[in-house]
Design a protein around this motif. Structure first.
Motif, PDB file in Angstrom:
ATOM      1  N   THR A  69      -3.866  -4.216   7.486  1.00 49.54           N
ATOM      2  CA  THR A  69      -2.707  -5.100   7.416  1.00 49.54           C
ATOM      3  C   THR A  69      -2.960  -6.258   6.440  1.00 49.54           C
ATOM      4  N   GLY A  70      -1.992  -6.498   5.536  1.00 49.41           N
ATOM      5  CA  GLY A  70      -2.104  -7.566   4.571  1.00 49.41           C
ATOM      6  C   GLY A  70      -2.722  -7.168   3.253  1.00 49.41           C
ATOM      7  N   ASP A  71      -3.320  -5.974   3.168  1.00 46.96           N
ATOM      8  CA  ASP A  71      -3.946  -5.524   1.926  1.00 46.96           C
ATOM      9  C   ASP A  71      -2.918  -4.838   1.016  1.00 46.96           C
ATOM     10  N   ASN A  72      -3.188  -4.896  -0.289  1.00 47.68           N
ATOM     11  CA  ASN A  72      -2.365  -4.168  -1.249  1.00 47.68           C
ATOM     12  C   ASN A  72      -2.764  -2.697  -1.275  1.00 47.68           C
ATOM     13  N   TYR A  73      -1.778  -1.837  -1.513  1.00 46.33           N
ATOM     14  CA  TYR A  73      -2.082  -0.409  -1.640  1.00 46.33           C
ATOM     15  C   TYR A  73      -1.009   0.256  -2.494  1.00 46.33           C
ATOM     16  N   GLN A  74      -1.345   1.425  -3.022  1.00 46.18           N
ATOM     17  CA  GLN A  74      -0.409   2.157  -3.876  1.00 46.18           C
ATOM     18  C   GLN A  74       0.189   3.326  -3.108  1.00 46.18           C
ATOM     19  N   THR A  75       1.531   3.368  -3.079  1.00 44.39           N
ATOM     20  CA  THR A  75       2.212   4.483  -2.415  1.00 44.39           C
ATOM     21  C   THR A  75       2.180   5.724  -3.301  1.00 44.39           C
ATOM     22  N   SER A  84      -6.830   4.855   4.693  1.00 45.36           N
ATOM     23  CA  SER A  84      -6.319   3.846   5.622  1.00 45.36           C
ATOM     24  C   SER A  84      -6.364   2.470   4.986  1.00 45.36           C
ATOM     25  N   ILE A  85      -5.297   1.706   5.144  1.00 46.31           N
ATOM     26  CA  ILE A  85      -5.163   0.392   4.544  1.00 46.31           C
ATOM     27  C   ILE A  85      -4.966  -0.630   5.661  1.00 46.31           C
ATOM     28  N   THR A  96      -1.160   3.822   5.214  1.00 42.38           N
ATOM     29  CA  THR A  96      -1.870   4.883   4.516  1.00 42.38           C
ATOM     30  C   THR A  96      -1.387   4.924   3.080  1.00 42.38           C
ATOM     31  N   ASP A  97      -2.325   4.934   2.119  1.00 46.00           N
ATOM     32  CA  ASP A  97      -1.913   4.945   0.724  1.00 46.00           C
ATOM     33  C   ASP A  97      -1.615   6.363   0.253  1.00 46.00           C
TER      34      ASP A  97
END
Length: 384
Positions: free
Chosen positions: A250-256, A247-248, A241-242
């Motif tokens: 598996t393997g994808d980029n995301y911003q915390t 929802s993100i 979860t970003d």
């Protein structure tokens, strides 16, 4: 006897046997030194073996945590100097190194009590790096023999400092068996409003029993660092979860999300006694309690207690101790993190040297795991 020696693992042996004092054994530098410069120190080496087993409390799964021996070098050295500036006004200073340790990095000068002060028959005021009044009592007489991993620094709720810089401290003279200490200072100088205050009182009754009481309070103590938003790769098989709640895969980029630092107001106190009993026996016990109230969060509380007995027959001494951190509470909910240590020590004092044997059983709970460690330590210590 100075507190830097009292903090040593076998300060109790030297104190109880009245074999030496740091002032008496320090060496003056220079024959005509009007500043009374002295060098003093402690040589301390031990070999210790740890045999530990870790258990996951929820599942009961066990594994050997670590097993093996280590040489622990707690040798240190210090320098003191002083000179009268006016009548009843003496300016003094001290610089003390830390323990040598594994690679010498902890042995830098100034690591332990290092200060400049002024003293007279009205007491003494010091500025610099020292033990806080409360921690001084925690550490002596209640941490020896080998109880520090629980009683001293092992609590899950942090409500006191220990040896700390940016401190101003006053120690009173003795008033017919009563004396006190007060101190204040900065906690983290980079945090606006992070200040602490502490005091301790001591009263010796009939040359047999000494009563101790201490407290410490701090505002805006940082208990958790903040973190900026950052880009991550989702490595979880179930997704992530970003920072916006999306929802993100598996393997994808995301911003915390950015995380703010946490600050707390803390308060703690201690009451205890130590008694010199007939026929070479001695007894000491203490109870301490403290809380950490996170701003915008929950309040945590924890209580601890310790009891120590000792017996001396000539140069031989035996000391046993037990301490327990009771289960902490956060927002009134028990955290399952109680722990305890039982320890025993055999000592022999001769010509200022103190060889010793110590056995201890540690039962420490933290973060859902219980670690049981059997500790065997053999060492030698002497002061000069």
């Amino acid at each position: 006897m100075e507190k830097m020696f009292k903090r040593s693992v076998l300060g109790t042996a030297v104190a109880a046997a009245a074999m030496m004092s740091m002032s008496a054994n320090a060496y003056q530098i220079g024959e005509n030194n009007e500043f009374n410069v002295e060098v003093y120190g402690v040589a301390a080496i031990s070999i210790v073996n740890y045999d530990a087993e870790e258990k996951t409390i929820a599942t009961g799964a066990k594994e050997d945590k670590y097993t093996g021996y280590d040489y622990e070098n707690e040798s240190r050295i210090g320098f003191r100097a002083g000179k009268d500036m006016f009548d009843n006004v003496n300016i003094f200073m001290q610089v003390e190194s830390g323990y040598v340790g594994e690679d010498g990095k902890g042995g830098t000068l100034g690591n332990r009590d290092t200060f400049v002060g002024v003293q007279g028959d009205w007491g003494k005021v010091r500025f610099g790096r020292m033990l806080t009044p409360m921690y001084e009592v925690i550490d002596w007489p209640y941490a020896n023999p080998g109880l520090g991993a629980s009683w001293d620094w092992g609590g899950d709720v942090k409500f006191n400092r220990d040896r700390h810089g940016d401190m101003a401290r006053y120690d009173s003279p003795n008033f017919s068996g009563f004396n006190f200490n007060v101190a204040t200072g900065r906690g983290d100088k980079s945090v606006d409003g992070n200040n602490w205050y502490g005091a301790a009182a001591h009263y010796r009754v009939a040359d047999m029993v000494t009563l101790h009481a201490a407290f410490e309070s701090e505002t805006d103590r940082k208990v958790k660092d903040g973190a900026d938003a950052s880009w991550e790769i989702c490595a979880s098989d179930t997704g992530c979860t970003d920072g916006a709640g999306n929802s993100i895969s598996t393997g994808d980029n995301y911003q915390t999300a950015a995380v703010d630092a946490q600050f707390a107001d803390t308060f703690g106190y201690l009451v205890g006694f130590e008694a010199s009993l007939p026929a070479g026996f001695g007894l000491a016990a203490a109870y301490k309690s403290g809380e950490s109230d996170v701003k915008g969060g929950d309040k945590s509380e924890q209580d601890s207690w310790v009891v120590i007995g000792q017996y001396w027959n000539g140069p031989w001494g035996v000391k046993v101790g037990y301490t327990e951190n009771l289960e902490s509470k956060t927002a009134g909910v028990k955290q399952g993190d109680e722990d305890s240590i039982v320890s025993g020590q055999l000592m022999y004092v001769h010509n200022g040297f103190v060889p010793y044997l110590r056995l201890a059983q540690r039962d420490i709970k933290s973060e859902g795991k219980q670690t049981e460690t059997f500790v065997v330590r053999v060492g030698l210590e002497y002061g000069f």
